[in-house]
Design an enzyme around this catalytic site. Structure first.
Site, short mmCIF file in Angstrom:
data_model
loop_
_atom_site.label_atom_id
_atom_site.label_comp_id
_atom_site.label_asym_id
_atom_site.label_seq_id
_atom_site.Cartn_x
_atom_site.Cartn_y
_atom_site.Cartn_z
N ASN A 103 -8.75 2.09 -16.86
CA ASN A 103 -7.64 3.00 -16.58
C ASN A 103 -6.48 2.61 -17.47
OD1 ASN A 103 -5.71 4.70 -15.53
ND2 ASN A 103 -5.43 3.55 -13.63
N TRP A 104 -6.26 3.40 -18.53
CA TRP A 104 -5.21 3.06 -19.50
C TRP A 104 -3.81 3.45 -19.04
CZ3 TRP A 104 -7.69 4.74 -24.84
CH2 TRP A 104 -8.69 3.82 -25.17
N LYS A 105 -3.74 4.25 -17.98
CA LYS A 105 -2.43 4.67 -17.46
C LYS A 105 -1.60 5.31 -18.59
CE LYS A 105 -2.76 1.19 -13.86
NZ LYS A 105 -2.07 0.26 -12.96
N HIS A 149 -5.09 7.29 -6.94
CA HIS A 149 -4.56 5.97 -7.31
C HIS A 149 -3.24 5.72 -6.58
CE1 HIS A 149 -3.01 2.67 -9.76
NE2 HIS A 149 -4.26 2.48 -10.17
N GLU A 167 -0.52 4.62 -7.52
CA GLU A 167 0.66 5.08 -8.26
C GLU A 167 0.87 6.58 -8.09
OE1 GLU A 167 -0.03 1.50 -11.48
OE2 GLU A 167 -0.51 3.57 -12.04
N GLU A 202 -8.44 -1.03 -4.34
CA GLU A 202 -7.36 -1.64 -5.11
C GLU A 202 -6.22 -2.02 -4.19
OE1 GLU A 202 -6.84 -0.75 -9.66
OE2 GLU A 202 -6.11 0.89 -8.45
N GLY A 243 -1.30 -5.24 -11.13
CA GLY A 243 -0.35 -5.65 -12.15
C GLY A 243 0.53 -6.83 -11.77
N SER A 276 -5.42 -6.60 -11.01
CA SER A 276 -5.28 -7.81 -11.82
C SER A 276 -6.63 -8.39 -12.24
CB SER A 276 -4.45 -8.87 -11.09
OG SER A 276 -3.11 -8.43 -10.92
N GLY A 315 -7.18 -2.21 -15.22
CA GLY A 315 -5.95 -1.65 -15.75
C GLY A 315 -5.55 -2.29 -17.05
N GLY A 316 -4.53 -3.16 -17.00
CA GLY A 316 -3.96 -3.75 -18.20
C GLY A 316 -4.96 -4.44 -19.10
#
Length: 249
Positions: free
Chosen positions: A9-11, A95, A97, A167, A173, A213, A234-235
């Site tokens: 997931n590159w957001k 998600h 967010e 999640e 994050g 994370s 994610g990151g």
């Protein structure tokens, strides 16, 4: 036997140029992996060009969101039909967010899942508890409520194709993570709950992912857990070398 699934997931990261550069590097690193499914979910602007770049690989394309209507006066939204045309096989729905910043409710999320299912796009349904809910011992109740809202009104044959990503919001994050054993316990609980609702044959086919994370250093520990069928990354998915390490697991 459930095939492990790794979703990137590159957001809100990567332009079209950066997405294509990632894909070129990642393809050279990953080669062909037959024991896992790999999905990359870029921003909307990169979907079509990235889909073309990945068309000669086993890597699937996914979207980070979709709208629950087919067409109309909905400025800024993207429909399931539009996503299907770009080559999307998966879509992330619900998600934390989206829930937090855009007010998405269980009803909205359920409507989005229905639209994805109508077009044969596999939903990756996100559920997770906040830190305060965790501290109050409400984790299982919160997750059960979110999952029940998501799968409401679907048939067993539809549900068995779904992916559910656990999640914990407090871990996204932040560098904080559940232990693999805790994650296994939670996903096992959710699978048992789904089994009580729709039967073991359905629950045994649903893939449960962990996200929050996730890094190359800890990914293999999560993937080794019996009830964890993959990862939502994610990151750490923004770096082709790091993401390749996670996928090779």
């Amino acid at each position: 036997m459930r095939t492990p699934l790794i979703v990137a997931n590159w957001k809100l990261h990567k332009t079209v140029r950066e997405s294509l550069a990632f894909a070129s590097k990642f393809k050279s690193l990953i080669g062909r992996i037959y024991d896992k499914d790999i999905v990359i979910c870029p921003p909307f602007t990169s979907l079509y060009p990235l889909g073309k770049e990945l068309s000669d690989t086993m890597i699937k394309l996914g979207s980070q969101n979709l709208f629950y209507e087919e067409k109309g006066a909905y400025t800024g939204e993207v429909s399931a039909e539009m996503l299907k045309e770009t080559g999307c096989a998966y879509v992330i729905i619900g998600h934390s967010e989206r829930r937090k910043y855009f007010g998405e409710t269980g009803r909205v999320i359920n409507s989005k899942i229905k639209k994805a299912e109508n077009y044969g796009i596999i939903p990756v349904i996100c559920i997770g508890e906040g830190e305060e809910e965790r501290d109050r011992g409400e984790t299982r109740d919160v997750l059960a409520c979110q999952m029940k809202e998501a799968v409401d009104s679907f048939t067993p044959s539809q549900i068995e194709k779904f992916v559910i990503a656990y999640e914990p919001i407090w871990a996204i994050g932040t560098g904080k993570v559940e232990t693999p054993e805790q994650t296994n316990e939670i996903t096992g609980y959710l699978r048992n709950l789904l089994s009580s609702m729709y039967g073991y044959s359905v629950a045994s086919k649903v893939r449960f992912l962990y996200g929050g994370s996730v890094k190359p250093e800890n990914s293999s520990f999560f993937l080794s857990q019996r009830e964890v069928d993959g990862l939502l990354v994610g990151g750490a998915s923004l770096d082709p070398e790091g993401f390749a390490l996670i996928c090779r697991g």
